[in-house]
Motif scaffolding. Structure first.
Motif, PDB file in Angstrom:
ATOM      1  N   ARG D  40      26.178  29.409  34.766  1.00 47.32           N
ATOM      2  CA  ARG D  40      26.637  30.251  35.487  1.00 47.32           C
ATOM      3  C   ARG D  40      25.279  29.386  36.204  1.00 47.32           C
ATOM      4  O   ARG D  40      24.308  29.568  35.662  1.00 47.32           O
ATOM      5  CB  ARG D  40      26.436  31.464  35.240  1.00 47.32           C
ATOM      6  N   ASP D  44      22.316  37.307  36.184  1.00 50.80           N
ATOM      7  CA  ASP D  44      22.394  38.198  36.105  1.00 50.80           C
ATOM      8  C   ASP D  44      21.337  39.189  36.610  1.00 50.80           C
ATOM      9  O   ASP D  44      20.468  38.859  35.767  1.00 50.80           O
ATOM     10  CB  ASP D  44      24.017  39.124  36.018  1.00 50.80           C
ATOM     11  N   HIS D 100      38.905  36.235  33.894  1.00 51.99           N
ATOM     12  CA  HIS D 100      39.158  37.058  35.508  1.00 51.99           C
ATOM     13  C   HIS D 100      39.424  37.980  35.247  1.00 51.99           C
ATOM     14  O   HIS D 100      39.413  39.304  36.321  1.00 51.99           O
ATOM     15  CB  HIS D 100      40.410  35.996  35.350  1.00 51.99           C
ATOM     16  N   ASP D 106      32.073  42.788  35.390  1.00 53.91           N
ATOM     17  CA  ASP D 106      32.080  42.354  36.430  1.00 53.91           C
ATOM     18  C   ASP D 106      31.327  41.651  37.171  1.00 53.91           C
ATOM     19  O   ASP D 106      31.310  40.339  37.435  1.00 53.91           O
ATOM     20  CB  ASP D 106      31.812  43.838  37.165  1.00 53.91           C
ATOM     21  N   THR D 107      30.314  41.167  36.421  1.00 50.46           N
ATOM     22  CA  THR D 107      28.947  40.203  36.832  1.00 50.46           C
ATOM     23  C   THR D 107      29.484  38.840  36.063  1.00 50.46           C
ATOM     24  O   THR D 107      29.309  38.225  36.394  1.00 50.46           O
ATOM     25  CB  THR D 107      27.129  40.593  36.101  1.00 50.46           C
ATOM     26  N   ARG D 109      31.839  37.840  36.351  1.00 52.70           N
ATOM     27  CA  ARG D 109      33.649  37.094  37.190  1.00 52.70           C
ATOM     28  C   ARG D 109      32.246  35.884  38.045  1.00 52.70           C
ATOM     29  O   ARG D 109      32.928  35.111  39.053  1.00 52.70           O
ATOM     30  CB  ARG D 109      33.816  37.998  38.393  1.00 52.70           C
ATOM     31  N   GLU D 110      30.901  36.024  37.784  1.00 52.29           N
ATOM     32  CA  GLU D 110      30.506  35.256  39.255  1.00 52.29           C
ATOM     33  C   GLU D 110      30.068  33.487  37.914  1.00 52.29           C
ATOM     34  O   GLU D 110      29.038  33.111  38.958  1.00 52.29           O
ATOM     35  CB  GLU D 110      28.837  35.620  39.197  1.00 52.29           C
ATOM     36  N   ASP D 112      30.630  30.525  36.376  1.00 53.90           N
ATOM     37  CA  ASP D 112      31.151  28.787  37.621  1.00 53.90           C
ATOM     38  C   ASP D 112      32.131  27.696  36.690  1.00 53.90           C
ATOM     39  O   ASP D 112      32.419  27.440  37.544  1.00 53.90           O
ATOM     40  CB  ASP D 112      29.486  28.132  37.726  1.00 53.90           C
TER      41      ASP D 112
END
Lengths: 132, 132, 132, 132, 132, 132
Positions: D40, D44, D100, D106-107, D109-110, D112
């Motif tokens: 990432r 977050d 996914h 939720d975070t 999903r960011e 990479d």
């Protein structure tokens, strides 16, 4: 991107030229535990990056040309400081030549790259990465 | 691309803020085995990425500023959660500042990047990679 | 029985005498990752076998007398084959002499034994165990 | 770029199809020590790449669907050679589907990218890297 | 007491009989990273416990009789549960028979003992120690 | 003699009392990677030393009573210095009590001994061995 790595080792004597090397300017030695990683974007028809057995054989053959020697007396290494990072490059370039010559089979010519890491101790290692 | 890695460690107490951390919100601790990798496209005139001895000294100096401490009481870390990944960044940024200040010698200013990995156990580790 | 182990390393050149050694009769070298274990039936008044910091210092001092050298030229080793197992004994005996001389403190004289292991590669190591 | 890695393992039987595999065409088996790295660009709000506990749980859940099995009899793997590199891809893709689906929050999903490495022995391992 | 250890591995399929084994009653597999330690009170005339090269060859020969196989179909193992600890014993006994038959040379008949350790994963291993 | 080892870890904060500990007198912390070895002269009727799954569960349960805590505030540890070697003894004694209470099954009462090793870093570890 896929990668397959095989590990082997070599045991050499050498000395390093230059004040920066301090006591390593004296004749001493090292065991290098050597990892060679073959990289490829897609697997071949057998579902592999490269045959692990053949990869191990080729790495062993390259190291057989260096191990149990005093590198200070190797004509092919006369012009370089055999630092860990430079030796990683030497091993990688010799492995690459074998790949290009077909030693790992025809499909291995589709390999994208190669990374060679030499571990000189439990607290220091060096690597060299190149395309194929 | 060449890389040279040196390994050292630090032993700290800390706690983490946020429900996501579960029991790690309590004051506890960790040994972080720390690997710092210096990366460079071409070797310097001595045939090295960086002097391994000096690299080890600089990593040790950075870790000396953190080890044997309760990080919850360190003013410079007051604004952050000292997660493993964040601490990897802290170590990398402090090492980078030393490189820029010349602590690894003039040619080390040609380094391209730095990766710091903190191993918190045999089953978990985190890393941070940045340019230099 | 309690034990405390510290790890360090040395990098040496040497050759071995005797047909059994095959290519290792040539001048070559090794990194030995060295583990020294101090053993003791009961802990001292501080609740330790030996101070880990001092143990690490003494091991480092013993290895400093061997590392970055060609062992073939060391007068004190002239009469022996510097096989991995023999070098384990050399390191253990030198450490033992330091313990007996008080280098690890008075309570360390109550140590019961010492084990020294030399790792010559990822696939071979040797050890020597002796009383103290 | 940040990365967080968790390690687990699986123990499976399988055979490989194709002459290139030599004796591995016979039914045999492997322990795969599996490393999953989540990558990432930025941390977050909690200062992490992903919750290490949840990441470990999800990796364990994926491996629970493969371990203690004969992969030759797994319907979902019937069309492929279960080479180490291909299995790395299978594990990575199943982990990616979980990410996914929100299994890491939720975070996550960011995230990479993801790298999965399967160690089949102390001298061979394979990896697969993909975006998320 | 001196010891010399060599490491190799084998990759097998098997199942275990008995409710205690839970899911391991199903056909599955394992990579066993195998360490064989040869122990001896005094070194031989060459200053070694055993020739490391020959020790590695003999361990490899023993493992060649087990690797890339389904142990459930091996006649010689039909009467036993091939648990990790039992397999350590099988390997040790086969190695011991080779030592007694002279495969490691005449002086190896003076060996005092043998320890075989099988690592089944990064978090579990088993060993068997016997006299020679 | 047979042995089976399982590995787990704990992450704690603590401080040590006594000048010998130098900077470790400050509140700091450690990850201890913990190996517990169960030893037995003969295998049980299932051909094992102890069920690896249950052994891992019991070790985990013991470590769950210590991890993610500040050991300076644990009433049961108030009278001791929580040095690595002393903590190895604490873990071993708690595991032994569980064995005696039958947590590993009836046949585990025939175990001969137990060794617990705590790795505090890549360069230092301590162990405690006791009969059962």
């Amino acid at each position: 991107m896929f990668g397959v790595t095989v590990r082997d080792h070599m045991m050499i004597a050498h000395s390093l030229r230059g004040e920066v090397f301090g006591p390593a300017q004296r004749l001493h030695g090292a065991t290098y535990v050597v990892d060679a990683t073959f990289r490829r974007a897609a697997l071949d028809a057998d579902g592999i990056v490269v045959d692990i057995g053949r990869a191990a054989e080729q790495l062993h053959a390259v190291l057989a040309g260096l191990t149990y020697r005093n590198l200070d007396e190797e004509a092919k290494l006369a012009d370089i400081n055999t630092s860990t990072e430079r030796l990683a490059q030497v091993v990688a370039d010799r492995l690459a030549a074998r790949v290009h010559a077909g030693a790992l089979g025809d499909t291995a010519r589709e390999l994208d790259g190669l990374v060679v890491t030499l571990h000189e101790s439990h607290i220091a290692w060096a690597s060299y990465e190149r395309p194929l």
